[in-house]
Design a protein around this motif. Structure first.
Motif, PDB file in Angstrom:
ATOM      1  N   ALA A 281       0.826  -1.217   0.000  1.00 23.54           N
ATOM      2  CA  ALA A 281       0.000   0.000   0.000  1.00 23.54           C
ATOM      3  C   ALA A 281       0.858   1.265   0.000  1.00 23.54           C
ATOM      4  O   ALA A 281       0.374   2.356  -0.307  1.00 23.54           O
ATOM      5  CB  ALA A 281      -0.945  -0.007   1.205  1.00 23.54           C
ATOM      6  N   LEU A 282       2.133   1.135   0.316  1.00 22.21           N
ATOM      7  CA  LEU A 282       3.041   2.284   0.253  1.00 22.21           C
ATOM      8  C   LEU A 282       3.442   2.620  -1.187  1.00 22.21           C
ATOM      9  O   LEU A 282       4.136   3.607  -1.425  1.00 22.21           O
ATOM     10  CB  LEU A 282       4.315   1.990   1.068  1.00 22.21           C
ATOM     11  N   GLY A 283       3.042   1.765  -2.124  1.00 24.27           N
ATOM     12  CA  GLY A 283       3.412   1.974  -3.531  1.00 24.27           C
ATOM     13  C   GLY A 283       4.692   1.259  -3.918  1.00 24.27           C
ATOM     14  O   GLY A 283       5.254   1.478  -4.991  1.00 24.27           O
ATOM     15  N   THR A 284       5.128   0.400  -3.029  1.00 25.52           N
ATOM     16  CA  THR A 284       6.424  -0.276  -3.183  1.00 25.52           C
ATOM     17  C   THR A 284       6.558  -1.048  -4.490  1.00 25.52           C
ATOM     18  O   THR A 284       7.639  -1.108  -5.075  1.00 25.52           O
ATOM     19  CB  THR A 284       6.598  -1.264  -2.010  1.00 25.52           C
ATOM     20  N   PHE A 285       5.477  -1.682  -4.922  1.00 27.87           N
ATOM     21  CA  PHE A 285       5.550  -2.543  -6.107  1.00 27.87           C
ATOM     22  C   PHE A 285       4.701  -1.980  -7.249  1.00 27.87           C
ATOM     23  O   PHE A 285       4.043  -2.717  -7.970  1.00 27.87           O
ATOM     24  CB  PHE A 285       5.124  -3.972  -5.758  1.00 27.87           C
ATOM     25  N   ALA A 286       4.704  -0.645  -7.355  1.00 26.88           N
ATOM     26  CA  ALA A 286       4.013   0.048  -8.438  1.00 26.88           C
ATOM     27  C   ALA A 286       2.547  -0.376  -8.560  1.00 26.88           C
ATOM     28  O   ALA A 286       2.045  -0.655  -9.654  1.00 26.88           O
ATOM     29  CB  ALA A 286       4.756  -0.183  -9.759  1.00 26.88           C
TER      30      ALA A 286
END
Ligand SMILES: O=C(O)CCC(=O)C(=O)O
Ligand SMILES: [Fe+2]
Length: 223
Positions: free
Chosen positions: A78-83
């Motif tokens: 949810a942090l955007g780590t994996f696009a």
């Protein structure tokens, strides 16, 4: 150093390790002591811990994540780590004091980001330049050394871009670590240069996304 590409994860801008090439994020106390104790109990009870070693394609065929791991996979994603994708692969390593992992690259099977939750003990992760093509210059591990990171228990470490793709990482087989100014994230930790930390048994959870197409390829390869 270059920071521009580390702005992708907006919520994490305070956790960027500024003295490292792009990108390292280090978040101390990412999980609570109670969560740490619960996770350790799950692993030891299930005896699912893999001893050291390198990432192996067989690991790609891992079963569905249990709910107690899925929740962390989702929170980190949810942090955007994996696009925008959700992590679907967790590798568990256990290290006793004195055990390490030789310098290696994680390779192209994964989306080029690795996130690591550490349980039970700190460790020191060391980064190295790859062996250059110029073979006539002797290249010792010392001459290839780039920097170290102190990875404390309960922390979350995120490696992306060149820190994932270009440099190698490893852990010395030591029972103690003396902190120096080569530890690039020291100011984000509770450690100080000169401290000598004794390692306990550490369990690391490396949480990643394996793109679907590669999973399919591997399943074919299994026939
Ligand atoms: O335990 C760690 O933090 C590193 C593990 C690792 O590099 C790997 O499994 O590829
Ligand atoms: Fe690795």
């Amino acid at each position: 150093m270059e920071e521009s590409s580390c702005q992708a994860l907006k919520e994490l801008e305070h956790y960027v390790v500024k003295d490292a090439p792009p990108c390292v994020y280090y978040i101390p106390e990412y999980i609570t002591e109670a969560e740490e104790a619960y996770l350790l109990q799950q692993f030891w009870f299930r005896d699912r811990v893999r001893q050291g070693g390198l990432p192996h394609p067989k690991g790609m065929l891992a079963e569905k994540l249990p709910d107690w791991l899925q929740q962390y996979a989702e929170k980190i994603s949810a942090l955007g780590t994996f696009a925008g994708k959700t992590a679907n692969h967790v590798l568990v390593n256990e290290y006793n004091p004195g055990q390490g992992i030789m310098p290696h690259e994680d390779g192209p099977l994964y989306y080029p980001t690795v996130t690591t939750i550490s349980l039970g003990s700190h460790t020191v992760l060391d980064f190295y330049h790859p062996i250059s093509d110029v073979q006539d210059v002797p290249q010792t591990e010392e001459s290839r050394f780039l920097l170290s990171l102190l990875v404390e228990r309960r922390s979350l470490l995120i490696l992306r871009d060149s820190m994932y793709k270009h440099f190698l990482h490893g852990i010395q087989g030591a029972a103690q670590d003396t902190l120096t100014d080569r530890v690039a994230n020291l100011s984000l930790t509770s450690g100080y240069a000169g401290d000598c930390l004794t390692r306990g048994t550490r369990v690391s959870l490396t949480i990643r996304h394996v793109p679907k197409i590669l999973k399919t390829t591997l399943l074919f390869g299994k026939r």
